[in-house]
Scaffold this motif. Structure first.
Motif, PDB file in Angstrom:
ATOM      1  N   HIS A  32       0.841  -1.195   0.000  1.00  0.00           N
ATOM      2  CA  HIS A  32       0.000   0.000   0.000  1.00  0.00           C
ATOM      3  C   HIS A  32       0.879   1.249   0.000  1.00  0.00           C
ATOM      4  CE1 HIS A  32      -2.391  -3.232   1.926  1.00  0.00           C
ATOM      5  NE2 HIS A  32      -3.352  -2.749   1.167  1.00  0.00           N
ATOM      6  N   ALA A  86       0.595   5.036   1.937  1.00  0.00           N
ATOM      7  CA  ALA A  86      -0.298   4.996   3.102  1.00  0.00           C
ATOM      8  C   ALA A  86       0.242   5.905   4.197  1.00  0.00           C
ATOM      9  CB  ALA A  86      -0.419   3.568   3.620  1.00  0.00           C
ATOM     10  N   GLN A 137      -3.072   5.167   8.753  1.00  0.00           N
ATOM     11  CA  GLN A 137      -3.597   4.025   8.000  1.00  0.00           C
ATOM     12  C   GLN A 137      -2.780   2.768   8.288  1.00  0.00           C
ATOM     13  OE1 GLN A 137      -3.237   5.773   4.123  1.00  0.00           O
ATOM     14  NE2 GLN A 137      -5.414   6.323   4.012  1.00  0.00           N
ATOM     15  N   GLU A 192      -3.536   1.569  11.862  1.00  0.00           N
ATOM     16  CA  GLU A 192      -4.851   0.933  11.961  1.00  0.00           C
ATOM     17  C   GLU A 192      -4.843  -0.470  11.352  1.00  0.00           C
ATOM     18  OE1 GLU A 192      -9.255   1.765  10.197  1.00  0.00           O
ATOM     19  OE2 GLU A 192      -8.173   3.501  11.014  1.00  0.00           O
TER      20      GLU A 192
END
Length: 154
Positions: A57, A60, A64, A67
């Motif tokens: 990802h 990010a 983010q 989490e």
């Protein structure tokens, strides 16, 4: 320096010690990855979790990543400051150089400040060595070459 405080920080990345499946010892394989010596189960420390998530990802944010992985944002910031991670190009997130305040992608200082800091450290070390060596071998010898310094009384 308080060495006890240093030991507290040794496990800031929650390194797995024992296998959650069989209780075997986890062996470090690199990049935050550990493998059980008995059942071969793979586990990751906080760095491995964050690294794997960021690779999949790109861009990010720390919140983010936190989490998704369960790793605290403070730990992620520590990884950025240690230059273990780098903020992606084009990201709206940034860090500031602790010396001049310019935006940086990882570490604590920008390359310009790092060079200036290293130069000052080298210059201070050179001055210290020169000061310690000052006068060494520069003593004024008095008297004849090879003459006795002390004469014993009989």
């Amino acid at each position: 320096m308080n060495h006890i405080a240093d030991f507290k920080d040794l496990d800031i990345y929650n390194r797995p010690r024992k296998c959650s499946e069989c209780g075997g010892i986890m062996i470090f394989k690199g990049c935050g990855e550990y493998k059980c010596e008995k059942c071969r189960k793979i586990a990751y420390d906080d760095y491995g979790k964050v690294r794997n998530y960021v690779e999949k990802h790109r861009g990010a944010t720390a919140s983010q990543v936190s989490e998704a992985t369960g790793v605290k944002q403070k730990t992620i910031r520590t990884m950025l400051k240690e230059s273990r991670l780098e903020i992606a190009d084009g990201s709206n997130s940034f860090m500031k150089c602790e010396m001049c305040g310019v935006s940086i992608r990882s570490g604590r200082v920008c390359s310009k400040c790092e060079m200036a800091y290293n130069r000052s450290v080298e210059e201070n070390e050179r001055r210290r060595r020169e000061k310690m060596m000052a006068g060494f071998g520069m003593e004024n010898t008095q008297g004849e070459e090879g003459a006795k310094r002390f004469i014993r009384d009989k």
